[in-house]
Design a protein around this motif. Structure first.
Motif, short mmCIF file in Angstrom:
data_model
loop_
_atom_site.label_atom_id
_atom_site.label_comp_id
_atom_site.label_asym_id
_atom_site.label_seq_id
_atom_site.Cartn_x
_atom_site.Cartn_y
_atom_site.Cartn_z
N THR A 269 0.83 -1.22 0.00
CA THR A 269 0.00 0.00 0.00
C THR A 269 0.86 1.26 0.00
O THR A 269 0.65 2.17 -0.82
CB THR A 269 -0.93 0.01 1.25
N GLY A 270 1.83 1.32 0.91
CA GLY A 270 2.66 2.53 1.03
C GLY A 270 3.49 2.79 -0.21
O GLY A 270 3.63 3.93 -0.66
N GLN A 271 4.04 1.73 -0.78
CA GLN A 271 4.84 1.90 -2.00
C GLN A 271 3.95 2.34 -3.17
O GLN A 271 4.39 3.13 -4.02
CB GLN A 271 5.55 0.59 -2.38
N LEU A 272 2.71 1.82 -3.19
CA LEU A 272 1.80 2.24 -4.26
C LEU A 272 1.50 3.74 -4.15
O LEU A 272 1.48 4.45 -5.16
CB LEU A 272 0.49 1.44 -4.17
N ALA A 273 1.26 4.20 -2.91
CA ALA A 273 1.00 5.64 -2.72
C ALA A 273 2.20 6.44 -3.23
O ALA A 273 2.04 7.43 -3.97
CB ALA A 273 0.74 5.93 -1.25
N ALA A 274 3.40 5.98 -2.89
CA ALA A 274 4.61 6.69 -3.33
C ALA A 274 4.75 6.64 -4.85
O ALA A 274 5.16 7.62 -5.48
CB ALA A 274 5.84 6.06 -2.66
N SER A 275 4.37 5.52 -5.45
CA SER A 275 4.52 5.39 -6.91
C SER A 275 3.58 6.33 -7.65
O SER A 275 3.93 6.87 -8.70
CB SER A 275 4.26 3.94 -7.34
N MET A 276 2.38 6.54 -7.09
CA MET A 276 1.43 7.44 -7.76
C MET A 276 1.99 8.86 -7.77
O MET A 276 1.88 9.59 -8.75
CB MET A 276 0.08 7.38 -7.05
N LYS A 277 2.62 9.24 -6.65
CA LYS A 277 3.23 10.57 -6.58
C LYS A 277 4.44 10.65 -7.52
O LYS A 277 4.66 11.66 -8.18
CB LYS A 277 3.64 10.90 -5.14
N ALA A 278 5.22 9.57 -7.56
CA ALA A 278 6.41 9.57 -8.41
C ALA A 278 6.03 9.70 -9.89
O ALA A 278 6.75 10.32 -10.68
CB ALA A 278 7.21 8.28 -8.18
N GLY A 280 3.53 11.40 -10.93
CA GLY A 280 3.06 12.77 -11.15
C GLY A 280 1.61 13.01 -10.79
O GLY A 280 1.08 14.09 -11.06
N PHE A 281 0.94 12.03 -10.19
CA PHE A 281 -0.44 12.28 -9.75
C PHE A 281 -0.43 13.27 -8.59
O PHE A 281 0.48 13.25 -7.75
CB PHE A 281 -1.12 10.97 -9.31
N ASP A 282 -1.46 14.12 -8.54
CA ASP A 282 -1.52 15.12 -7.46
C ASP A 282 -2.02 14.49 -6.16
O ASP A 282 -1.62 14.90 -5.09
CB ASP A 282 -2.47 16.26 -7.88
N TYR A 283 -2.91 13.53 -6.29
CA TYR A 283 -3.43 12.87 -5.09
C TYR A 283 -3.45 11.36 -5.28
O TYR A 283 -3.72 10.88 -6.39
CB TYR A 283 -4.86 13.35 -4.76
N ALA A 284 -3.17 10.66 -4.19
CA ALA A 284 -3.21 9.19 -4.20
C ALA A 284 -4.27 8.77 -3.20
O ALA A 284 -4.09 8.92 -1.98
CB ALA A 284 -1.85 8.64 -3.80
N PHE A 285 -5.39 8.28 -3.72
CA PHE A 285 -6.51 7.92 -2.85
C PHE A 285 -6.75 6.42 -2.82
O PHE A 285 -6.15 5.67 -3.59
CB PHE A 285 -7.79 8.64 -3.30
N ASP A 286 -7.67 6.05 -1.94
CA ASP A 286 -7.94 4.64 -1.73
C ASP A 286 -9.41 4.34 -2.09
O ASP A 286 -10.31 4.97 -1.52
CB ASP A 286 -7.71 4.31 -0.25
N VAL A 287 -9.61 3.41 -3.02
CA VAL A 287 -10.99 3.02 -3.36
C VAL A 287 -11.66 2.36 -2.15
O VAL A 287 -12.88 2.24 -2.08
CB VAL A 287 -11.01 2.09 -4.60
N ASN A 288 -10.85 1.93 -1.18
CA ASN A 288 -11.43 1.32 0.03
C ASN A 288 -12.43 2.26 0.69
O ASN A 288 -13.39 1.82 1.32
CB ASN A 288 -10.34 0.97 1.04
N LEU A 289 -12.19 3.57 0.57
CA LEU A 289 -13.17 4.51 1.13
C LEU A 289 -14.49 4.38 0.36
O LEU A 289 -15.57 4.34 0.95
CB LEU A 289 -12.65 5.95 1.07
N GLY A 290 -14.39 4.31 -0.97
CA GLY A 290 -15.58 4.10 -1.80
C GLY A 290 -16.28 2.81 -1.39
O GLY A 290 -17.51 2.73 -1.34
N ALA A 291 -15.47 1.78 -1.08
CA ALA A 291 -16.04 0.50 -0.65
C ALA A 291 -16.83 0.69 0.65
O ALA A 291 -17.88 0.06 0.85
CB ALA A 291 -14.94 -0.54 -0.46
#
Ligand code: FES
Length: 647
Positions: A269-278, A280-291
């Motif tokens: 999870t943490g590496q995925l969040a970092a990869s989204m920022k790397a 160039g995404f502005d925000y890294a969110f979790d679909v789990n909240l949608g769930a």
């Protein structure tokens, strides 16, 4: 049971009755090349890459059962010569389109070609003029890459009960695999409004649910998801004033590591969040909240369903391939589907309204990329019912900042935007990371962005078969208690955390968390569970073939259920059509175990205790049920045949 003793390359091994030479070789890590063998499917022996010498005869290891004292040789000159010629013939059927193929870094036949020093172009490419078929916005079948192993046809017919592919009646090398019937462009589609009877027992009706199991069972990448990565890459290179948001589905975090050589079920999870920022995404969110939003609504609907004594069962609906299956093949059950949106179809509207207001952004300047285990989601985001009517939202929701920023652009009346703009499958996202030289395992883990990164354990387990059911039962158990103690569901609709307000001995504070009856990899699970003082008959199916069994049993009156979860893919989303390849029962079990581990370790394990969910209900929905219905629910209808087109 007595073990069978035999030898491979002069060394003794033991097999159980019924095991094949390839089964033992795979277990003992003895290399035998193979393409068409898949543990989910029957042995067909079509690729002939697994040649071995068995008792002096050259044969295929995948179809040769071990017998006592059998002598197996895996690397004689004849065996290697046979494999080499078979591989050359396979290449004569498979046009290499490596630069655009998602398997370019992980291509089995290229690896075998290097190992056996095979000339890829020894024989003429006999399929060079074969067409590419596209099924909606989800799946592409490039028949010029197909090696006719028939895995797609078998998985679609046997496991998914759809029979969308056929083996033509031609003889010899002219016999090929293709989608059934005529291409969309050549055939007038029948229009069905109340098509219940029309669909019954009609052998000419078949359609694709876009589940993508043909993709995960194709050994050579002839079938793939329609790619969205090019569009996403273009956006990342030129944002043009837009806010780019990526969100990860529950199951991605436990499967993507495999694309980077990590163990099955590694939590990233943490590496995925970092990869989204790397990237160039502005925000890294979790679909789990949608769930969690889906769970909240679905549990509420289940409580009403039971108390209003509506016709049973109520079915889950967050798997779009399952929804398409019902809409097309079993329309008589459409009214049994919960209308709660799937997780990213809940988080998308929340982001493009409440979060856009928080950012002071025009929702049209926000692009959402969902990273999903699923090819069917590519179809789902294009559905008209999932477009957000921004003018309506602005009238009904308290969104002063959006109103002010959109004023200079003529307001939002009549403007609709997709809830989610792009889908990347797990494989596609990994490909994008490799392409941008982002080494996921070595990134420093960071947190997902708040507030929309806060989610519960109930959201986490959505990725495993039974997870949606268990999440909804956790909240339904609580909602039933609220109903019994207060006489209404008002506190639930208003997003009040009643549990915290009640004394220790209130029944509300004793609500149940785990419903282990729903867990596990079995194709069909059934149980009688106690939920909020009521006894409910539940069933969980994964794989559309298993869903079909349940539907047929229900129709014939052989079974009675109150609540049924169906996921189209084996094991649920952890075995989804967009997940890393290979996937098999053992791998799926490891991915699922990791999700339950995440759930166990989270401080909040139920949707109804997630503070982000409660805040949205409390602050924005304010008990307005029509509004909640509009933002978080959808309607279903009988589907016409969509078929496929040549591209
Ligand atoms: Fe044995 Fe294909 S793996 S014939």
């Amino acid at each position: 049971m007595k073990k069978i003793k035999f030898t491979i390359n002069g060394k003794e091994y033991f097999a159980k009755k019924g095991e094949t030479v390839l089964d033992v070789a795979l277990r003992e890590k003895i290399e035998i090349p193979h393409l068409c063998k898949h543990p989910d499917l029957k042995i067909k022996g079509n690729c002939r890459m697994c040649l071995v010498e068995a008792g002096g005869q050259i044969t295929t290891a995948c179809s040769t059962e071990v017998l006592p004292d059998l002598t197996i040789k895996t690397n004689t000159k004849e065996v290697e010569r046979g494999r080499k010629i078979n591989l050359e013939l396979i290449f004569s059927e498979h046009i290499e389109k490596c630069p655009t193929c998602l398997y370019q870094d992980n291509c089995t036949i290229l690896k075998y070609a290097a190992k056996y020093n095979v000339k890829i172009a020894r024989f003429e490419d006999r399929k060079k003029n074969f067409p590419v078929w596209q099924f909606s916005d989800s799946i592409q079948f490039d028949s010029s890459k197909c090696i006719d192993c028939r895995n797609c046809e078998e998985v679609c017919r046997e496991k998914q009960a759809c029979s969308f592919y056929e083996i033509t009646e031609d003889k010899g090398e002219d016999q090929i695999i293709k989608p059934k019937g005529e291409a969309n462009g050549n055939q007038k589609l029948e229009t069905r409004n109340q098509g219940v009877d029309l669909l019954k027992n009609d052998p000419n009706k078949f359609d694709c649910t876009y589940c993508g199991q043909c993709v995960t069972h194709c050994p050579v990448g002839a079938i793939a998801g329609v790619s969205h990565w090019q569009a996403v890459e273009k956006l990342l290179q030129n944002k043009n004033g837009k806010v780019l948001i990526a969100e990860i589905a529950p199951s991605i975090r436990v499967s993507i590591g495999e694309e980077f050589g990590q163990d099955y079920g590694k939590i990233m999870t943490g590496q995925l969040a970092a990869s989204m920022k790397a990237l160039g995404f502005d925000y890294a969110f979790d679909v789990n909240l949608g769930a969690d939003f889906t769970t909240y609504e679905e549990a509420k609907e289940l409580v009403k369903w039971i108390t209003e004594d509506k016709p049973r069962p109520m079915f889950t609906s967050c798997c779009p391939a399952w929804v398409k299956f019902v809409e097309f093949f079993y329309p008589e059950f459409i009214s049994h589907l919960t209308s709660a949106n799937s997780p990213h179809m809940c988080s998308g509207p929340v982001i493009k309204t409440f979060f856009a207001d928080y950012l002071k952004k025009d929702p049209r300047d926000i692009e959402i990329v969902s990273i999903m285990p699923c090819t069917s989601k590519k179809h789902e985001i294009g559905l008209e019912k999932h477009r957000i009517d921004l003018g309506w939202c602005l009238e009904r929701l308290d969104l002063p900042n959006i109103a002010s920023v959109c004023q200079s652009r003529g307001g939002l009346a009549g403007i609709k935007v997709p809830a989610v703009d792009h889908i990347l499958t797990t494989r596609e996202y990994a490909f994008l990371l490799h392409k941008n030289k982002i080494d996921l395992p070595n990134l420093k883990p960071i947190d997902l962005d708040r507030p929309l990164g806060v989610s519960s354990g109930a959201g986490a387990i959505y990725g495993a078969s039974g997870g949606v059911m268990e999440s909804a039962l956790r909240s339904a158990d609580y909602f039933f208690r609220v109903l019994d103690e207060t006489g209404s569901l008002d506190p639930v609709i208003k997003g009040e955390n009643y549990k915290l307000k009640k004394k220790r001995f209130s029944k509300i504070s004793q609500s149940r968390i785990e419903f282990r009856e729903a867990r596990g990899q079995a194709g069909i699970k059934t149980a009688r569970v106690k939920v909020g003082g009521r006894k409910l008959n539940i069933a969980v199916a994964n794989g559309l073939g298993n869903a079909k069994k349940i539907l047929e049993d229900l129709k014939a009156g052989r079974v009675k259920y109150d609540y049924v979860e169906v996921m189209a893919c084996p094991g649920g989303c952890i075995g989804g059509g967009g997940q890393p390849i290979p996937t098999n029962a053992e791998i799926r079990a490891k991915r699922a175990a990791a999700l339950y581990e995440i759930d166990k370790n989270l401080p909040v394990r139920t949707a109804h205790e997630n503070p982000s969910v409660l805040e949205v209900y409390n602050k924005y929905f304010k008990g307005d049920e029509e509004l909640i219905e509009h933002v978080l629910h959808s309607k279903f209808k009988v589907k016409e045949r969509e078929g496929y087109k040549e591209v």
